[in-house]
Enzyme design. Sequence first.
Site, PDB file in Angstrom:
ATOM      1  N   LEU A 213       0.927  -1.094  -0.267  1.00  0.00           N
ATOM      2  CA  LEU A 213      -0.031   0.130   0.074  1.00  0.00           C
ATOM      3  C   LEU A 213       1.054   1.228  -0.098  1.00  0.00           C
ATOM      4  O   LEU A 213       0.557   2.067  -0.659  1.00  0.00           O
ATOM      5  CB  LEU A 213      -0.756  -0.061   1.373  1.00  0.00           C
ATOM      6  N   CYS A 214       1.779   1.356   0.720  1.00  0.00           N
ATOM      7  CA  CYS A 214       2.803   2.350   0.721  1.00  0.00           C
ATOM      8  C   CYS A 214       3.444   2.822  -0.522  1.00  0.00           C
ATOM      9  O   CYS A 214       3.763   3.880  -0.859  1.00  0.00           O
ATOM     10  CB  CYS A 214       3.910   2.371   1.856  1.00  0.00           C
ATOM     11  N   THR A 215       3.810   1.707  -1.278  1.00  0.00           N
ATOM     12  CA  THR A 215       4.336   1.895  -2.680  1.00  0.00           C
ATOM     13  C   THR A 215       3.121   2.665  -3.465  1.00  0.00           C
ATOM     14  O   THR A 215       3.561   3.831  -3.936  1.00  0.00           O
ATOM     15  CB  THR A 215       4.481   0.695  -3.553  1.00  0.00           C
ATOM     16  N   GLU A 218       2.817   6.279  -2.190  1.00  0.00           N
ATOM     17  CA  GLU A 218       3.971   7.020  -2.147  1.00  0.00           C
ATOM     18  C   GLU A 218       4.980   7.035  -3.460  1.00  0.00           C
ATOM     19  O   GLU A 218       5.286   8.316  -3.822  1.00  0.00           O
ATOM     20  CB  GLU A 218       5.113   6.917  -1.060  1.00  0.00           C
TER      21      GLU A 218
ATOM     22  N   CYS B 135      -0.755  -0.364   6.312  1.00  0.00           N
ATOM     23  CA  CYS B 135       0.446  -0.751   5.193  1.00  0.00           C
ATOM     24  C   CYS B 135       1.273  -1.725   6.253  1.00  0.00           C
ATOM     25  O   CYS B 135       2.192  -1.320   6.915  1.00  0.00           O
ATOM     26  CB  CYS B 135       1.323   0.515   5.037  1.00  0.00           C
TER      27      CYS B 135
END
Lengths: 437, 206
Positions: A213-215, A218, B135
């Site tokens: 998710l962070c990829t 961001e 995350c």
Amino acid sequence: MKRVAPPGVERSRWRDLDRLLLRSGNLVGPGFEPGEEVKEILHDMLHVLVIGAGGLGCELLKDLALTGFKKIDVIDMDTIDVSNLNRQFLFRMKDVGKSKATVAAERVMQRVHGVSVTPHFCRIEDKPPEFYQAFHIIVLGLDSVEARSWINGVVCGFLEYEDDGSVKQETIKPMVDGGTEGFKGHSRVIIPSVTPCFQCTMWLFPPQTKFPLCTLAETPRSAAHCIEWAHLIQWGQVRGAEVFDADVPEHMKWIYEQAVARAELFNIPGVTLQHTQGVVKNIIPAIPSTNAIVAASCALETLKMATMCSTGMSNYMMYMGAAGIYTHTVAYEKDPECIVCSAGVPVAIEESTTLEELMQQLCAQFPEKLATPSVSFQGCNLYMRGIFEEETRPNLAKRIIDLMEGATSGVLIVNDKKLHGPLRIQLSINAAQAMQT
Amino acid sequence: MIKLFSVKFYCYCADKCVFLYAYDRDALLTLQEKQKEDAAVANGTAKAKQSPGELRLQKDISELNLARTTSIRFPNGKDKLLQFEVSISPDEGYHKGGSFVFSFDVSPSYPHEAPKVKCMTKVYHPNIDLDGNVCLNILREDWKPVLSINSIIYGLQFLFMDPNPDDPLNRDAADVLQKDPRTFAANVRRSMQGGVVGGVHFPSCI
């Protein structure tokens, strides 16, 4: 318009089938008796179900009808989309929006004289197990692990056992499964309790690729990242409680537009509406010829199973069209401890036995497997360690026969820290002898 | 006279011939009739089959090993395990003293697929966004069927012990943590007390 085949046509029509069914050969299966009777059974008695009327389903229906199966049912919950028309050849432009099962059934009956196809426009879960019980062979043209897993559970649930733990053979419901993904495809034969079921070989299905998710949030680096961001993060932030539905065109268009805006921001090329649909619905482009090859193999296995005109496939065929035309067949093995299809360990108890006594008996019988068991029956947790221990403790003193609502046999599921997966116990309760003496 | 004939229904598996059905025409008709009768009798009484996901969850839940700071709640009772809530009250780290509820949604094909986990409590945290997306690698790209509900709960606890500003989901919170951990700590406290951080209001979770 009623069409009657002219005399002689009927005979020449099954000419190819006659070569297989009216004479013997060195490849025939055991017990095969060539002759008109086999044909009669194929045409008039055997009732097959095709699950799915999509890319594979259309091919399967056509193949089975032309092979001589005359009683066919088809079930599919989907309606026809314009993007299906390139390969789902039973559908026309005017059919868009209608039920796939209904249109496919009508079209096959129009084109193949004498075949009766009954459509079911609903989810497979909407039909009770008895519906599936009524067919001799079930042929699967599905595109998801979930649907396969569901029907596998139903069909394996039909299995019943003799007192010695062997399977009652009339409770075996055979399935033939086809699957395609781009240039790759497989066909396989599933005879519950004999060949591996879906659960036995779940590892054959690769897990869906998922991006962190962070990829997405961001550092997107591909068009797919931008699309997944719009789908998983942006939708929730902007449209809040509204539930995303991939089948609503406006929803898909919104995701596409958001993804395009994000791709421009990060200077990433390649976001198209088609790609957006592909990523969101996890679609790999379907290749019509792969469907045709896999369906043909499935239809042939169904014919072999029905007539024994040849020995069947053992038990998994893999086709990789991108690498060449070579296919290979592997005889996968059953998982002897499969939580869906294994017979389980036969255990006999007395009518007076309580749950606590049964648990002691099991621990004594399987000291290397059980120490602190939890027990459930048909989805009801009879005794469970951990947070439900207190709630289920009163069941320990109850008789098993009462906990099983009077049933004198059934499958108990036992869990234990020492076990990798649940242990199936094929329980039989000896009725009290006192009454007779 | 009606000629009786029999067709045997076999299949081959691993070079072993397995007998499936042997029936003659009449027997087949009888079998069909019998199945119809069975279906009529069974109608409505047949219990829903448990999915492999539910069977595996029974194991996971009976073997849960929860820390003092964690509790679990099954709103639908002991026989419907697929949806539940886990509450974490960290006793160390920036979020000490707060209480955070995560919803778990487990699919019937678990553990082939990871459970869907969301944070229901609005939290100021670099790895959890304001919609509750989390995350955590094992929830998505690094999920493996050998992992369990216990592993996910450990993972969530770890997020509170060691927030990771390098892989942010809440960029603002991550930037503050990276540049000025003391301001971050103050922001976390204000958010947990029901204050406003960066123009966003956080309901109290203490």
